[in-house]
Scaffold this motif. Structure first.
Motif, short mmCIF file in Angstrom:
data_model
loop_
_atom_site.label_atom_id
_atom_site.label_comp_id
_atom_site.label_asym_id
_atom_site.label_seq_id
_atom_site.Cartn_x
_atom_site.Cartn_y
_atom_site.Cartn_z
N TRP A 237 0.85 -1.18 0.00
CA TRP A 237 0.00 0.00 0.00
C TRP A 237 0.90 1.24 0.00
O TRP A 237 1.96 1.25 0.63
CB TRP A 237 -0.93 0.00 1.21
N TYR A 238 0.49 2.24 -0.74
CA TYR A 238 1.21 3.51 -0.77
C TYR A 238 0.31 4.62 -0.25
O TYR A 238 -0.74 4.88 -0.81
CB TYR A 238 1.68 3.84 -2.20
N GLY A 359 -3.92 -13.49 -7.05
CA GLY A 359 -3.04 -13.96 -5.99
C GLY A 359 -2.30 -12.74 -5.43
O GLY A 359 -1.68 -11.99 -6.17
N LEU A 360 -2.41 -12.55 -4.13
CA LEU A 360 -1.88 -11.32 -3.54
C LEU A 360 -0.81 -11.64 -2.49
O LEU A 360 -1.08 -12.35 -1.52
CB LEU A 360 -3.04 -10.54 -2.89
N ASN A 361 0.39 -11.12 -2.72
CA ASN A 361 1.42 -11.15 -1.68
C ASN A 361 1.48 -9.77 -1.08
O ASN A 361 1.76 -8.79 -1.77
CB ASN A 361 2.79 -11.50 -2.26
N HIS A 362 1.17 -9.69 0.20
CA HIS A 362 1.19 -8.37 0.85
C HIS A 362 1.99 -8.43 2.15
O HIS A 362 1.79 -9.34 2.96
CB HIS A 362 -0.22 -7.87 1.13
N TYR A 363 2.86 -7.47 2.32
CA TYR A 363 3.69 -7.43 3.52
C TYR A 363 3.63 -6.10 4.27
O TYR A 363 3.64 -6.08 5.48
CB TYR A 363 5.15 -7.73 3.18
N THR A 364 3.61 -4.98 3.51
CA THR A 364 3.86 -3.72 4.20
C THR A 364 3.33 -2.51 3.44
O THR A 364 2.70 -2.65 2.38
CB THR A 364 5.38 -3.58 4.48
N THR A 365 3.57 -1.33 3.99
CA THR A 365 3.08 -0.06 3.45
C THR A 365 4.21 0.96 3.41
O THR A 365 5.13 0.91 4.23
CB THR A 365 1.89 0.42 4.32
N LYS A 404 7.66 -3.07 7.65
CA LYS A 404 7.06 -2.41 8.82
C LYS A 404 5.64 -2.91 9.00
O LYS A 404 4.98 -3.30 8.03
CB LYS A 404 7.03 -0.89 8.61
N VAL A 405 5.19 -2.88 10.23
CA VAL A 405 3.89 -3.45 10.58
C VAL A 405 2.81 -2.39 10.44
O VAL A 405 2.69 -1.49 11.28
CB VAL A 405 3.92 -4.01 12.01
N VAL A 406 2.05 -2.47 9.36
CA VAL A 406 1.06 -1.43 9.05
C VAL A 406 -0.26 -2.08 8.60
O VAL A 406 -0.64 -2.00 7.43
CB VAL A 406 1.58 -0.49 7.92
#
Ligand code: PNW
Length: 533
Positions: A237-238, A359-365, A404-406
């Protein structure tokens, strides 16, 4: 220690599936076993070992080539419904081509699949997770348009051999990382670093290759075996720093203009348009387009819109703003054509709609800002975007500097994808947290709870999330970071010859989530004994 998820007991809907993910080069080892040949990661790490921070490689990794039965045992301990793993192209096709398939390599995957099916664990295969045959790289890899056929042939071999038992297929893992990091930068093999040029060639060929594999499955295999196939994109996410950069999905969305005499007008845009001329019958026959153009919009569009827009929108093609911008920059820079290659109309049609799910790989913002003190290489992806990103100090972090945890970013992203692409089924194929090791991983436990909670918020908003895979089942070779950053639910002891796998606290917590289909943030596991229920 990261912030705790809010006190909560929340239920996952019926039909929602839970799993965990890995990738071939990161876990298998057996780099030259039984006829396997060299891929770009073997090649790079052997030639120049200390490009990897701990000078390590995937020669043995978790030795899953030999220890796959233990891997399946762990899946059973966790109670997983599915397991996502990837195929080593070189293990199956040592020449890169389908002329001499390797029986031993195919047997390895059959053994793994059959072992999983014994216990009702659904296999989910990623055809390509970054380990391209080195020989194909020497031919230009993803910048050579012939890769469309090379990949299609490899895909067909995989469908033919495993399709009777495998119902979930993913063509390619994270095009952005393949193309941008591998071809436009030096942060993944093959470290080509041809900025602003090679990553866009790669993007186009990769999308067409993906689409060709999709259609092969759709036409030749789906009828008899009835599975589902899609692509996996990495999407951060931006978040804009300034209010005026806060573009809506509406502004970001592609639209098609359907006016008489302008039938072939396909550009559309993240834009408003004005009618410039209305004819006698009240038809608008001439329009003007104003593309919304902000740094944030460019980030969203270049980082993942570049791959999602051609597949998941009605109009297909690269995002209009991206085409527009890169064409203009290329011209100003003295190129005779845009550095962003064009799709032919047949290619555009082939790619459009070529995924049953996202298919979504998501980790951070990341935060986005325009910073005039930053200078970019010209040409380059970053110069094309013309803005930079950062993560505030106060955000909780992981072992990986970029992570980072967002959780609210995950919530926002899912809603944006719903609005942009007509609420496609979303399979979360990766989400997870890195530590430096240790079994008491409370920070990973918090991360999973916070992100699952955010995902449930998005599902309450109507997002069609159908499954979730934790990255990762166990520690593994974390690319340029070697074995220094650990993503596993299970810890792997790399000093023991049998690569002993031990469940972390997060494994016990995830097991309970899967078992109860409930996120209960007050659950405290007894971490003494892992059992198979
Ligand atoms: C994924 N980002 O890459 C890969 O698919 C895995 O192989 C890898 O081990 C895992 O994440 C952890 O790094 C990422 O933009 C790609 O934030 C992009 C991002 C994060 C991870």
């Amino acid at each position: 220690i990261i912030k705790e998820a809010k006190q909560n007991v929340r239920q996952f809907p019926d039909g929602f599936i839970f799993g965990a993910a890995t990738a071939s080069y990161q876990i298998e080892g057996g780099w030259d076993a039984d006829g396997k040949t060299e891929n770009i990661w073997d090649h790079m790490t052997h030639k120049d070992p200390c490009l990897i921070v701990d000078c390590s490689n995937g020669d043995v990794a978790d030795d899953s080539y030999n220890l796959y039965k233990r891997d399946v045992e762990m899946m059973r301990e966790l109670g997983l419904q599915f397991y996502r793993f990837s195929l080593s192209w070189n293990r199956i096709l040592p020449t890169s081509f389908p002329d001499k398939p390797n029986a031993a390599g195919i047997q390895y995957y059959n053994n793994l699949i059959n072992e999983m099916l014994k216990y009702n664990i659904e296999p989910m295969i990623t055809l390509y997770h970054w380990d391209l045959p080195q020989r194909l790289q020497e031919l230009g890899g993803w910048t050579n348009p012939h890769i469309v056929d090379w990949f299609a042939d490899f895909a067909r071999v995989a469908f033919e051999n495993f399709g009777d038992r495998v119902k979930y297929w993913i063509t390619i893992n994270e095009p952005r990382e393949v193309c941008f990091q591998g071809y436009g930068d030096v942060t993944k093999a093959p470290r080509l670093n041809m900025k602003g040029i090679a990553e866009y060639m790669c993007a186009k060929n990769l999308l067409v290759a993906h689409a060709k594999a999709y259609h092969i499955y759709d036409k030749e295999f789906r009828g008899k075996w009835g599975g589902t196939i899609g692509i996996t994109l990495s999407m951060n996410w931006y978040e804009p720093e300034t209010e005026e950069d806060n573009v809506s999905a509406e502004e970001m969305r592609q639209f098609e203009v359907d006016v008489p005499f302008l039938k072939d007008f396909k550009r559309g845009g993240s834009a408003q348009f004005d009618c410039k001329f209305i004819d006698f019958f009240d038809n608008c026959v001439a329009i003007s387009i104003k593309l919304t153009d902000t740094p944030r919009l460019r980030h969203l569009n270049y980082s993942w819109g570049q791959y999602a827009h051609p597949i998941f929108t009605e109009s297909g093609d690269f995002p209009p703003i991206m085409k527009e911008k890169i064409a203009a920059k290329s011209e100003a820079q003295g190129f005779y054509r845009s550095r962003l290659p064009e799709f032919t109309s047949e290619e555009l049609e082939l790619v459009r709609g070529s995924s049953d799910f996202l298919g979504l790989n998501h980790y951070t913002t990341n935060m986005i800002k325009v910073d005039d003190s930053v200078t970019y290489d010209v040409p380059s992806y970053w110069d094309d975007i013309g803005a930079t990103r950062y993560q505030p100090e106060e955000w909780d972090g992981a072992a990986s500097t970029w992570l980072k945890v967002v959780p609210w970013g995950f919530h926002k992203l899912l809603n944006r994808l719903r609005e942009l692409y007509g609420n496609p089924p979303i399979m979360v194929t990766e989400n997870g947290f890195s530590s430096f090791g240790g079994l008491e991983d409370d920070d990973r436990v918090s991360y999973y709870r916070l992100y699952l909670d955010a995902m449930l918020d998005a599902m309450d908003d109507g997002c069609n999330v159908v499954g979730y895979a934790a990255w990762s089942l166990m520690d593994n070779f974390e690319w340029m970071r070697g074995y220094t950053e650990r993503f596993g639910l299970y810890e792997v002891d790399y000093t023991s010859p049998n690569r002993t796998r031990t469940p972390r606290k997060s494994a016990f917590v995830y097991k309970e989530i899967v078992r109860t289909r409930t996120l209960d943030t007050s659950y405290e596991p007894d971490t003494n004994l892992m059992t198979i229920d």
